[in-house]
Design a protein around this motif. Structure first.
Motif, mmCIF file in Angstrom:
data_model
loop_
_atom_site.group_PDB
_atom_site.id
_atom_site.type_symbol
_atom_site.label_atom_id
_atom_site.label_comp_id
_atom_site.label_asym_id
_atom_site.label_seq_id
_atom_site.Cartn_x
_atom_site.Cartn_y
_atom_site.Cartn_z
ATOM 1 N N HIS B 542 37.023 26.959 23.340
ATOM 2 C CA HIS B 542 36.738 26.954 24.784
ATOM 3 C C HIS B 542 37.466 28.126 25.439
ATOM 4 C CE1 HIS B 542 35.870 25.233 28.699
ATOM 5 N NE2 HIS B 542 37.130 25.508 29.031
ATOM 6 N N ASP B 543 36.726 28.904 26.245
ATOM 7 C CA ASP B 543 37.384 30.075 26.859
ATOM 8 C C ASP B 543 37.268 30.038 28.379
ATOM 9 O OD1 ASP B 543 34.916 31.275 27.751
ATOM 10 O OD2 ASP B 543 34.552 31.912 25.668
ATOM 11 N N ASN B 544 37.984 30.925 29.021
ATOM 12 C CA ASN B 544 37.925 31.046 30.485
ATOM 13 C C ASN B 544 37.153 32.306 30.857
ATOM 14 O OD1 ASN B 544 39.773 32.866 29.560
ATOM 15 N ND2 ASN B 544 41.124 32.732 31.339
ATOM 16 N N GLY B 545 36.138 32.647 30.044
ATOM 17 C CA GLY B 545 35.415 33.908 30.186
ATOM 18 C C GLY B 545 34.347 33.865 31.273
ATOM 19 N N ILE B 546 33.460 34.847 31.185
ATOM 20 C CA ILE B 546 32.466 35.032 32.231
ATOM 21 C C ILE B 546 31.308 34.046 32.101
ATOM 22 C CG2 ILE B 546 32.969 37.466 32.634
ATOM 23 C CD1 ILE B 546 30.779 38.146 30.634
ATOM 24 N N GLY B 547 31.222 33.353 30.956
ATOM 25 C CA GLY B 547 30.179 32.366 30.777
ATOM 26 C C GLY B 547 28.835 32.996 30.463
ATOM 27 N N ILE B 548 27.865 32.129 30.146
ATOM 28 C CA ILE B 548 26.544 32.612 29.734
ATOM 29 C C ILE B 548 25.507 31.892 30.571
ATOM 30 C CG2 ILE B 548 24.957 32.803 27.775
ATOM 31 C CD1 ILE B 548 27.594 32.321 26.047
ATOM 32 N N GLU B 549 24.516 32.630 31.001
ATOM 33 C CA GLU B 549 23.424 32.020 31.754
ATOM 34 C C GLU B 549 22.756 30.963 30.892
ATOM 35 O OE1 GLU B 549 20.358 34.306 34.135
ATOM 36 O OE2 GLU B 549 21.694 35.870 33.372
ATOM 37 N N HIS B 550 22.348 29.856 31.533
ATOM 38 C CA HIS B 550 21.770 28.761 30.762
ATOM 39 C C HIS B 550 20.584 29.238 29.908
ATOM 40 C CE1 HIS B 550 20.866 24.676 29.712
ATOM 41 N NE2 HIS B 550 19.594 24.919 29.982
ATOM 42 N N ASP B 551 19.712 30.044 30.502
ATOM 43 C CA ASP B 551 18.518 30.491 29.793
ATOM 44 C C ASP B 551 18.851 31.359 28.582
ATOM 45 O OD1 ASP B 551 17.058 29.183 31.593
ATOM 46 O OD2 ASP B 551 16.463 30.945 32.780
ATOM 47 N N ALA B 552 20.003 31.989 28.607
ATOM 48 C CA ALA B 552 20.339 32.930 27.538
ATOM 49 C C ALA B 552 20.995 32.235 26.345
ATOM 50 C CB ALA B 552 21.257 34.020 28.071
ATOM 51 N N CYS B 553 21.441 30.971 26.576
ATOM 52 C CA CYS B 553 22.223 30.294 25.533
ATOM 53 C C CYS B 553 21.510 30.226 24.191
ATOM 54 C CB CYS B 553 22.581 28.878 25.984
ATOM 55 S SG CYS B 553 23.941 28.886 27.164
ATOM 56 N N HIS B 554 20.169 30.073 24.211
ATOM 57 C CA HIS B 554 19.487 29.865 22.939
ATOM 58 C C HIS B 554 19.277 31.176 22.191
ATOM 59 C CE1 HIS B 554 16.198 30.852 25.674
ATOM 60 N NE2 HIS B 554 15.585 31.328 24.608
ATOM 61 N N ARG B 555 19.335 32.355 22.901
ATOM 62 C CA ARG B 555 19.018 33.573 22.163
ATOM 63 C C ARG B 555 20.251 34.390 21.761
ATOM 64 N NH1 ARG B 555 18.463 37.959 26.005
ATOM 65 N NH2 ARG B 555 18.483 37.078 28.102
ATOM 66 N N ILE B 556 21.435 33.917 22.200
ATOM 67 C CA ILE B 556 22.603 34.724 21.859
ATOM 68 C C ILE B 556 22.933 34.703 20.370
ATOM 69 C CG2 ILE B 556 23.714 34.611 24.115
ATOM 70 C CD1 ILE B 556 25.470 32.381 22.913
ATOM 71 N N PHE B 557 22.354 33.749 19.633
ATOM 72 C CA PHE B 557 22.651 33.690 18.193
ATOM 73 C C PHE B 557 21.704 34.558 17.375
ATOM 74 C CE2 PHE B 557 24.438 29.643 19.729
ATOM 75 C CZ PHE B 557 25.730 29.800 19.283
ATOM 76 N N GLN B 558 20.767 35.257 18.093
ATOM 77 C CA GLN B 558 19.834 36.112 17.352
ATOM 78 C C GLN B 558 20.420 37.511 17.203
ATOM 79 O OE1 GLN B 558 16.179 35.856 19.551
ATOM 80 N NE2 GLN B 558 16.063 33.627 19.281
ATOM 81 N N MET B 559 19.870 38.221 16.175
ATOM 82 C CA MET B 559 20.351 39.579 15.884
ATOM 83 C C MET B 559 20.125 40.507 17.079
ATOM 84 S SD MET B 559 21.427 40.690 12.820
ATOM 85 C CE MET B 559 20.646 41.663 11.561
ATOM 86 N N PHE B 560 21.040 41.397 17.323
ATOM 87 C CA PHE B 560 20.941 42.473 18.312
ATOM 88 C C PHE B 560 20.723 41.978 19.735
ATOM 89 C CE2 PHE B 560 19.199 44.424 14.361
ATOM 90 C CZ PHE B 560 20.295 45.213 14.080
ATOM 91 N N GLN B 561 21.108 40.716 19.998
ATOM 92 C CA GLN B 561 20.972 40.210 21.364
ATOM 93 C C GLN B 561 22.252 40.524 22.119
ATOM 94 O OE1 GLN B 561 18.454 38.937 23.046
ATOM 95 N NE2 GLN B 561 17.095 39.218 21.273
ATOM 96 N N ARG B 562 22.099 41.348 23.119
ATOM 97 C CA ARG B 562 23.260 41.670 23.960
ATOM 98 C C ARG B 562 22.931 41.309 25.390
ATOM 99 N NH1 ARG B 562 27.246 44.702 22.995
ATOM 100 N NH2 ARG B 562 27.094 45.702 25.014
ATOM 101 N N LEU B 563 23.895 40.687 26.078
ATOM 102 C CA LEU B 563 23.641 40.265 27.452
ATOM 103 C C LEU B 563 24.263 41.239 28.461
ATOM 104 C CD1 LEU B 563 24.379 36.450 27.081
ATOM 105 C CD2 LEU B 563 22.192 37.633 26.876
ATOM 106 N N HIS B 564 25.103 42.152 27.928
ATOM 107 C CA HIS B 564 25.851 43.008 28.859
ATOM 108 C C HIS B 564 25.736 44.462 28.462
ATOM 109 C CE1 HIS B 564 27.520 39.250 30.221
ATOM 110 N NE2 HIS B 564 27.778 38.952 28.951
ATOM 111 N N ARG B 565 25.957 45.295 29.409
ATOM 112 C CA ARG B 565 25.919 46.727 29.152
ATOM 113 C C ARG B 565 27.068 47.110 28.246
ATOM 114 N NH1 ARG B 565 26.086 48.219 34.739
ATOM 115 N NH2 ARG B 565 27.707 49.683 34.065
ATOM 116 N N ALA B 566 26.781 48.094 27.380
ATOM 117 C CA ALA B 566 27.786 48.492 26.400
ATOM 118 C C ALA B 566 29.029 49.055 27.069
ATOM 119 C CB ALA B 566 27.199 49.516 25.439
#
Lengths: 158, 612
Positions: B542-566
């Protein structure tokens, strides 16, 4: 200084450059360089064009790349360990591969160390500092025997 | 006399003897009283007379002990009461001695005779009762043939009926004969033969619709033959009915078997085949004589013969069902694959009588299977080739693609160090970007390699104690040092079943994400906890980070999925794909729960080392 000769077996000229630069930063003499596996064996055997031992002394330590033209690095390692006169020569594998198979086979064939080439040239300097200190400052090196009977071109002695 | 002496003791009849002894003693007393009453008449003469009568009685009825007792008591009483001097046991004179001796001797004689008579009497009685019982037995035995419900007869050597029991009457009517008259000629000649050979013999005759069996027992020295007959009409009918039923059911079985497309056979208890149905005969196109016994095996393919023999004899010795496939020569000449199944067969008395078997032609199926096997082998080798290619591909990525990258990065860095101060600010920025791009590509390549290694390497599962395992990871990564992040472990973590290398990737990637994705200026705070349920452990990060949008939760485990700018959060977009692949390869699962701006919780479920 002959006792401190370093032989680098490396085909990539960029890596050769980084290696030489790192050694010079450490204030060490330039390494002797061969560009493929077959040359490495020739160098150790002291056959032409490496027949002049004053210019091409028998090395105290070999840095060996694995992915080499002519003769693969692992073949070179095998030949070295099969030759009774070279069997004690320290061989340090320095390669891009981090494959477990390469690591395992190298050690099994008798490599003394296995290092993955660092991406950062400063890290390479740090690495070589430690390794050279290890071998030249702290370790007792095996007595070199360059006056060995001449093995065949495969590096084997019958 | 011998018999008398040899009989040791008279059988003692207790009550009878006691009664007789009492009577004898009463007689003694009565004798005393009567003698005393007679004293006025006869004076002191005949002192022993009445006592002697008592002795005679006791000798006749009682044993010798009682008799002697009676004698002695009579003697004493006579002496006391009637021999002078009276009321004393003294003997006055010789004549008194004489009388006394006379009494004793005659009494002993009487006792001896009485005892002998008693013994003789008893023996006679025994003999008599024995004779009576023998006579009774004889009468019973004599009744025996008469009571026989089957005809019993005796015929003399000249063919005349000597005896016939009552049950023979109807038979005698059919024979038109009676006791004292000759039996029918055919019976006569048979009996004559029996007498001549002196061997028992049997004959069967049907008379007026009834079937009789005759057993003749010859007695040539007595000149007759005993005939024992039995009416077997009913039994014979029942036997025939049973045989008919059996024949019919066997006929039906054969009809059915012949109509069946399966090839059916039977074998006997010697492992020899006895019968084949029409389908079999049609298949091999031979005579049943050729197939019988072991003949059928001539058509088995030579390569299959040894195996078949082995299976057959093994099953046969164990009386076990068997199933085997072999090639059998068709009458056209080609061999076809046959599936042959045999079952041991037991008769009604549970006696092993052989095997019954049926065969199916599985040739087409067999060929198809061979084709399939070939195809599978073919594809497997293709796949292996592909995998080998992929491996060499990933090897060359590691080796050859990283070499130029290292050169870019290395020379960029050297240039920056040696010429950086001489460059304009924008050009220095270009150089920095070249270095950072090379760096990112290198990380990407390393992560792709990690992913492919996790996907295809063997991951041996072992017991891992999570507490020290995670502690080791925390101290070996600079990013997890207390100066950079606060990482806490809640409670005690359990031991799980996992692969060390893969689990290291999972934990370090999750923790790496947890400390990386925080809003700027926020000090990372991570909590690791666990929960067990049955044989599963859930490890939460459990972290105190920026969190993940609900809709994005299912795709973050896929290859090359990035939610933020490099430029905000650097990364390859492969870390969580590696986590998922590694966890799945260890038989577990991974999930995330998060809300934008409120931190995330990643949960990894693994097998517990010891079920709770």
């Amino acid at each position: 200084m002959n006792r401190r000769a370093i032989l680098l077996v490396e085909d990539d000229e960029n890596d050769v450059f980084f290696f030489q630069r790192a050694l010079s930063q450490l204030g060490l003499p330039a390494p002797h360089i061969v560009r493929d596996g077959a040359q490495a064996i020739d160098y150790l055997n002291g056959v032409a064009p490496f027949d002049d031992r004053s210019r091409f002394p028998f090395p105290a330590v070999i840095f060996l790349d694995l992915n080499l033209p002519q003769k693969h690095g692992l073949e070179v390692l095998k030949s070295i360990r099969q030759n009774a006169d070279w069997a004690t020569l320290p061989v340090i594998v320095l390669t891009s591969s981090s494959s477990e198979l390469d690591v395992t086979v190298s050690y099994r064939l008798g490599a003394n160390s296995f290092f993955v080439k660092p991406t950062d040239p400063d890290q390479l300097t740090d690495l070589l500092k430690v390794v050279v200190q290890h071998w030249f400052k702290w370790s007792e090196l095996p007595p070199a025997s360059p006056s060995s009977p001449a093995p065949d071109s495969e590096g084997r002695v019958e | 006399m011998d018999r008398l002496n040899s009989s040791p003791e008279l059988p003692v009849n207790g009550t009878g003897l006691r009664r007789d002894a009492a009577i004898a003693l009463i007689l003694v007393l009565v004798g005393l009283l009567v003698r005393r009453a007679l004293t006025p008449l006869v004076g002191l003469n005949f002192p022993y007379l009445l006592f002697f009568l008592a002795v005679i009685y006791s000798a006749w009825r009682c044993n010798w002990t009682v008799s002697l007792f009676v004698m002695i008591s009579g003697l004493l009483l006579a002496d006391w009461f009637f021999l002078p001097p009276l009321h004393s046991f003294l003997i006055a004179d010789n004549s008194a001695w004489f009388g006394l001796s006379g009494f004793i001797l005659s009494s002993l004689a009487v006792i001896a005779v009485g005892q002998r008579l008693q013994r003789q009497n008893l023996l006679l009685q025994n003999e008599l009762s024995e004779r009576l019982s023998i006579e009774r037995d004889l009468r019973e035995i004599a009744q025996f043939p008469n009571q026989n419900p089957s005809p019993v007869m005796r015929v003399s050597s000249d063919g005349k009926l000597l005896y016939a029991n009552p049950s023979s009457s109807s038979l005698l009517v059919e024979w038109k004969t009676a006791v004292g008259q000759p039996v029918p000629p055919e019976v006569q000649s048979w009996l004559a033969h029996v007498l001549k050979t002196n061997q028992p013999s049997e004959l069967e005759q049907t008379l007026a619709g009834r079937i009789y069996t005759f057993t003749a027992a010859p007695f040539p020295e007595s000149g007759y033959v005993n005939l024992y007959s039995q009416d077997i009409t009913h039994r014979r009918a029942a036997e025939e009915a049973q045989a008919r039923t059996l024949r019919e059911s066997e006929f039906r079985f054969r009809m059915m078997a012949d109509a069946s497309p399966a090839m059916i056979w039977t074998s006997d208890e010697q492992q020899l085949r006895t019968w084949f149905n029409a389908a079999w005969m049609e298949f091999v196109g031979r005579k049943s004589k050729e197939e019988a016994g072991k003949g059928w095996m001539e058509n088995i393919h030579p390569d299959d013969l040894d195996r078949c023999n082995e299976i057959l004899s093994f099953a046969f010795n164990a009386r076990q069902p068997f199933e085997m496939e072999y090639r059998l020569r068709h009458h056209r000449g080609d061999f076809r694959w046959i599936l042959d199944r045999g079952t041991p067969f037991y008769d009604q008395k549970q006696k092993f009588t052989g095997y019954v078997g049926s065969c199916v032609d599985v040739h087409d199926r067999h060929l198809h299977q061979k084709e399939l096997e070939f195809e599978v082998r073919e594809r497997t080798s293709q796949l292996q080739a592909t995998v080998a290619e992929l491996e060499s591909f990933s090897y060359s990525i590691a080796h050859d693609m990283r070499a130029p990258l290292r050169a870019m990065h290395g020379f960029g860095k050297i240039l920056m160090q040696e010429a950086g101060p001489k460059l304009d600010a924008p050009h220095r920025e270009f150089l920095r970007r070249i270095i950072s791009a090379a760096n990112r590509l290198d990380m990407l390549i390393q992560d792709v390699l990690n992913f492919s290694r996790i996907s295809r390497c063997d991951l041996p599962i072992e017991r891992i104690e999570l507490q020290p395992f995670i502690h080791d990871i925390l101290v070996s990564y600079p990013d997890f040092a207390p100066t950079r992040a606060k990482i806490e472990i809640d409670g005690k973590l359990p031991a799980v079943m996992a692969n060390g290398a893969a689990l290291t990737q999972v934990i370090s990637n999750l923790l790496g994400n947890a400390v990386k994705f925080v809003a700027s200026g926020v000090f990372p705070h991570v909590r690791i906890s666990s929960k067990t349920d049955g044989n599963l452990a859930t490890i939460s990060v459990h972290d105190n980070g920026i969190g993940i949008e609900h809709d994005a939760c299912h795709r973050i485990f896929q290859m090359f999925q990035r939610l933020h700018r490099a430029d905000l959060y650097e990364g390859t977009g492969i870390g969580l794909a590696i986590v998922r692949k590694a966890v799945e390869r260890m038989g577990g699962s991974v999930s995330v729960e998060s809300e934008l701006g409120k931190g995330s919780t990643f949960r990894v479920v693994l097998q517990l080392a010891e079920a709770q």
